[in-house]
Write an enzyme that holds these catalytic residues in place. Structure first.
Site, PDB file in Angstrom:
ATOM      1  N   LYS A  80       2.026  -0.269   1.884  1.00  0.00           N
ATOM      2  CA  LYS A  80       1.155   0.911   1.942  1.00  0.00           C
ATOM      3  C   LYS A  80       0.219   0.929   3.155  1.00  0.00           C
ATOM      4  O   LYS A  80       0.680   1.209   4.260  1.00  0.00           O
ATOM      5  CB  LYS A  80       0.398   1.058   0.623  1.00  0.00           C
ATOM      6  N   ASP A 137       0.633  -8.332  -6.848  1.00  0.00           N
ATOM      7  CA  ASP A 137       1.188  -7.180  -6.145  1.00  0.00           C
ATOM      8  C   ASP A 137       0.004  -6.369  -5.617  1.00  0.00           C
ATOM      9  O   ASP A 137      -0.610  -5.597  -6.354  1.00  0.00           O
ATOM     10  CB  ASP A 137       2.053  -6.347  -7.107  1.00  0.00           C
ATOM     11  N   PHE A 161       3.608  -0.998 -12.155  1.00  0.00           N
ATOM     12  CA  PHE A 161       4.593  -0.401 -11.252  1.00  0.00           C
ATOM     13  C   PHE A 161       4.760  -1.337 -10.065  1.00  0.00           C
ATOM     14  O   PHE A 161       3.793  -1.654  -9.371  1.00  0.00           O
ATOM     15  CB  PHE A 161       4.157   0.988 -10.766  1.00  0.00           C
TER      16      PHE A 161
HETATM   17  C1  LIG Z   1       1.607  -1.776  -6.819  1.00  0.00           C
HETATM   18  C2  LIG Z   1       2.843  -1.239  -6.163  1.00  0.00           C
HETATM   19  N1  LIG Z   1       3.881  -2.062  -5.932  1.00  0.00           N
HETATM   20  C3  LIG Z   1       4.993  -1.630  -5.323  1.00  0.00           C
HETATM   21  C4  LIG Z   1       5.124  -0.312  -4.930  1.00  0.00           C
HETATM   22  C5  LIG Z   1       6.381   0.142  -4.251  1.00  0.00           C
HETATM   23  O1  LIG Z   1       6.137   0.374  -2.904  1.00  0.00           O
HETATM   24  P1  LIG Z   1       7.138   1.244  -2.013  1.00  0.00           P
HETATM   25  O2  LIG Z   1       7.080   2.640  -2.526  1.00  0.00           O
HETATM   26  O3  LIG Z   1       6.632   1.082  -0.614  1.00  0.00           O
HETATM   27  O4  LIG Z   1       8.496   0.632  -2.188  1.00  0.00           O
HETATM   28  C6  LIG Z   1       4.070   0.580  -5.161  1.00  0.00           C
HETATM   29  C7  LIG Z   1       4.185   1.993  -4.789  1.00  0.00           C
HETATM   30  O5  LIG Z   1       3.499   2.854  -5.258  1.00  0.00           O
HETATM   31  C8  LIG Z   1       2.894   0.103  -5.781  1.00  0.00           C
HETATM   32  O6  LIG Z   1       1.856   0.921  -6.036  1.00  0.00           O
END
Ligand SMILES: Cc1ncc(COP(=O)(O)O)c(C=O)c1O
Length: 393
Positions: free
Chosen positions: A246, A217, A132
């Protein structure tokens, strides 16, 4: 009833993209939140792994007060100190590079992908099944789960997905046009999936061998969540680009990506931008959050208390057939159930504990870093009671 009225208004005025739990939160202190009817909950969701300092931390409040009184926003047409100070602090705690500051996780990933394509002049990105990476079209293209993508095609071309945790599959997918490999060190939304211990080291070697960039990520794993400032620091490697968000702002919206100097220097003025990105208020708060994490030695605490929590969760596995496994690192923990977790989430909430369920069958535990043994013991006793109730049915 008053809360039913609120639920009704939400249905009328808010796009119905969220399946919310039926409570209206109005306040928080430490690791607890309070709903509009005055009921308190231990919060082991923490804004989905965001509120690392919990609620009402004086360092966060003070940073918001002091910076908002001076300057909230000016745009990136001008220099501002909090942005530079925050970037310096991030670099000091990550690797030799430069920072682009944005507002969310998906933007951080989006920017990281753009940077990889710009720096390498190549198009393909290798991502993983189950990953994700966010909801904007680029990040969604990197995401490896059909359910998030199916109604929004055509997505961005050039993305391939291979099995998570299998470095050989990544190597086999590399071509002459591969710009980068993007992975989460631990897949968060997919159910706290921890790859083999050698995975990131192997990916680093493969990327070096084939001259491909490694993007991590760390939106969910970064800023202390796994018991190191960044998860890659457990493995003695450095990525070429890392995305974060986050926990970064402790609840204030902010994201960033860091690129190694020689890579991010392929960006010149106009290559990438954000009106709000790097605004002085968000940067002052994120700087206060990181300084507090360091000053209060919270990363060591996360490692120790996370290990304690994991052991306590494992004791539950022994007691209940429906709990299959506990996994994760630091305070990013998951509990795999033999059935969908919604009912346990509801029962826990009714008993004063907020948790959530990801990937249908995984309970996720991501409490604030300031969580103490007594909170964990209380959470475990609530879970014990809840599983008893559930198994009695
Ligand atoms: C690993 C990862 N990347 C990207 C995102 C996307 O982040 P945002 O919701 O701040 O756009 C998330 C959100 O849960 C995530 O867990």
């Amino acid at each position: 009833m008053y809360v039913n009225e609120i639920f009704k208004r939400e249905k009328i005025f808010i796009a119905q993209t969220y399946a919310r739990q039926p409570i209206v939160l109005v306040g928080g202190r430490g690791i607890s939140v309070k709903d509009i009817e005055g009921k308190e909950y231990l919060d082991f969701v923490a804004g989905i792994a965001v509120n690392c300092l919990g609620y009402g931390h004086p360092a966060v409040i003070e940073a918001i007060k002091a910076q908002s009184a001076k300057l909230i926003h000016t745009s990136n047409l001008y220099y501002t100190l909090p942005q530079i100070e925050l970037a310096e602090l991030l670099i000091k705690n990550s690797f030799k590079g430069k920072v682009f500051i944005c507002n969310s996780g998906t933007e951080a990933v989006e920017g990281a992908i753009k940077l990889a394509r710009k720096a390498t002049k190549k198009k393909e990105i290798i991502a993983t099944e189950g990953a994700f990476h966010g909801r904007t079209l680029g990040a969604l293209s990197a995401t490896g789960e059909e359910k998030y993508k199916k109604d929004f095609e055509p997505l961005v071309p050039g993305f391939k997905h291979v099995q998570f945790g299998n470095s050989k599959a990544v190597e086999n997918a590399i071509t002459n046009d591969t710009a980068a490999v993007i992975v989460e060190p631990i897949q968060g939304e997919h159910g706290i999936i921890v790859p083999p211990g050698s995975y990131l080291v192997e990916l680093r070697e493969i990327c070096d061998k084939h001259n491909v960039l490694l993007i991590l990520d760390e939106v969910q794993t970064g800023i202390g969540r796994t018991g190191k400032m960044f998860a890659f620091q457990h493995f003695g490697i450095e990525p070429d680009i890392v995305a974060l968000a986050k926990g970064f702002g402790g609840g204030f919206p902010i994201g960033a990506f860091i690129g190694k100097t020689e890579i991010i220097d392929s960006f010149q003025p106009g290559a990438h931008a954000s009106t709000f990105g790097g605004n002085p208020l968000a940067c002052a708060v994120a700087k206060a959050v990181i300084e507090t994490i360091i000053r209060e030695k919270l990363i060591d605490h996360v490692a120790k208390i996370g290990a304690y929590f994991k052991e306590r969760l494992k004791e539950l596995v022994l007691g209940y057939n429906s709990i299959k496994e506990v996994r994760g690192l630091g305070l990013l923990l998951g509990m795999e159930l033999a059935y969908k977790g919604d009912k346990i989430v509801d029962l826990a909430r009714e008993n004063g504990l907020l948790i959530n369920c990801t990937a249908d069958t995984t309970l996720r535990f991501v409490p604030p870093f300031i969580v103490q043994k007594e909170h964990i013991d209380k959470a475990i006793s609530i879970l014990d009671k809840v599983f008893k109730e559930q198994e009695a049915h």
